[in-house]
Design an enzyme around this catalytic site. Sequence first.
Site, PDB file in Angstrom:
ATOM      1  N   SER A  45       0.831  -1.201   0.000  1.00  0.00           N
ATOM      2  CA  SER A  45       0.000   0.000   0.000  1.00  0.00           C
ATOM      3  C   SER A  45       0.870   1.258   0.000  1.00  0.00           C
ATOM      4  O   SER A  45       1.717   1.419  -0.877  1.00  0.00           O
ATOM      5  CB  SER A  45      -0.974  -0.036   1.180  1.00  0.00           C
ATOM      6  N   ASP A 170      -6.049  -3.139  -2.508  1.00  0.00           N
ATOM      7  CA  ASP A 170      -4.965  -2.808  -1.579  1.00  0.00           C
ATOM      8  C   ASP A 170      -4.321  -4.056  -0.975  1.00  0.00           C
ATOM      9  O   ASP A 170      -5.005  -4.962  -0.487  1.00  0.00           O
ATOM     10  CB  ASP A 170      -5.543  -1.936  -0.470  1.00  0.00           C
TER      11      ASP A 170
END
Length: 287
Positions: A45, A170
Site C-alpha cells: 500500500s 490494496d
Amino acid sequence: MTDAATTRHTAFVLGGGGVLGAVEVGMLRALLEAGITPDLIVGTSIGALNGALLATEPSLGVIERLEGLWRAAASTREVYGDRPVTQMRRALRSRTHVFSPQPLRERLEQELGGARFEDLPVHFECCASSIERAAEHWFTRGPVAPAVMASAAVPGFFPPAQIDGEHFLDGGIVNSVPVGRAVELGAQDVYVLQVGRVERPLSVPEGPIEVARVSFEIARRHRFHREMARMPEGVRTWVLPSGAGSSRDDSFTAFRSFDAVERRITASYAASRDFLAGRHLAVDDHG
C-alpha cells in the site's frame, strides 16, 4: 540491476496505513543517516509507494523527493482533494469508489517514469490483493508504477486496479506488514517500518465504523505478530518506532488527514534516530 541470485542480507519492510505512511519518511532518513541501506525492499500500500521511490534511489537524496511529494500532497490535497459533492457523485456513478485514481497515477508516473522492477538498483517487491484469485499477489517484474497503484487501491477509496486482465485491491487486505516475505527472500537483518498503530493497544469499539476499524486491526496485527514470533533462528528484526502516541492517529479520519504530515515525519525521524543509536550502543556493549 537486481538479480535473483543476489544476496539480500538487509531488508526494509514498509507497511501500509494511508497517510499515516508519512512516518516512514522520517524512519528512512534515520536509517540512511545511520549508514543502514537495504539489499531488499518489500512494501504494501503506502509502503509500496515509499519503497518504490527508495528502490530507484537508495540514498539520502530520495528523502528530499519523498518529503517534497508528501508536502505537496498535504498542501494541495491532490490525492484526496475532491469536494464532498464530487465524491458523492463519483460514488453513485461508479458504485465502487469515491476518489479518482488519476492524481495518484500521474504523480507516480512523474516520480517513477517507466521504471521496471528488473532494472531497479535495489530488489523491490510490492503486494496487492487479487480479486479473481482471492489471494496475495507479489509484483516482481514489469512496470513499477501500475503495480504500486494496485498495491495502494484502498477499497472504497479507489477503484480496483486492472493489470493483465486481473483486478487488484490494496495489499493491506492480505499482508499489511510483510515481514514474512522479506525472510522468504533471504533477509537476515529486517528493519520494519510500520505506521504506529501496532504500538498502541486496541480498545473495545463503539459504533459501526470503530467495529470495522478494530476488526481490520485485529486481522493485520495477528498476521504481523505471528510472523514475528516465527522468525527463523539467526534472523534479526528491528521494529522502528513511529514517534506517535496520540489516539488521533488511530481515528478513522486520520487515514486521510494530511494536516499532521510534517509532525509525523519529524516525530518518526527523532524516535527512530534515537532507537537506532541505542541499538548500536547495545551491539557495541555486548560485542
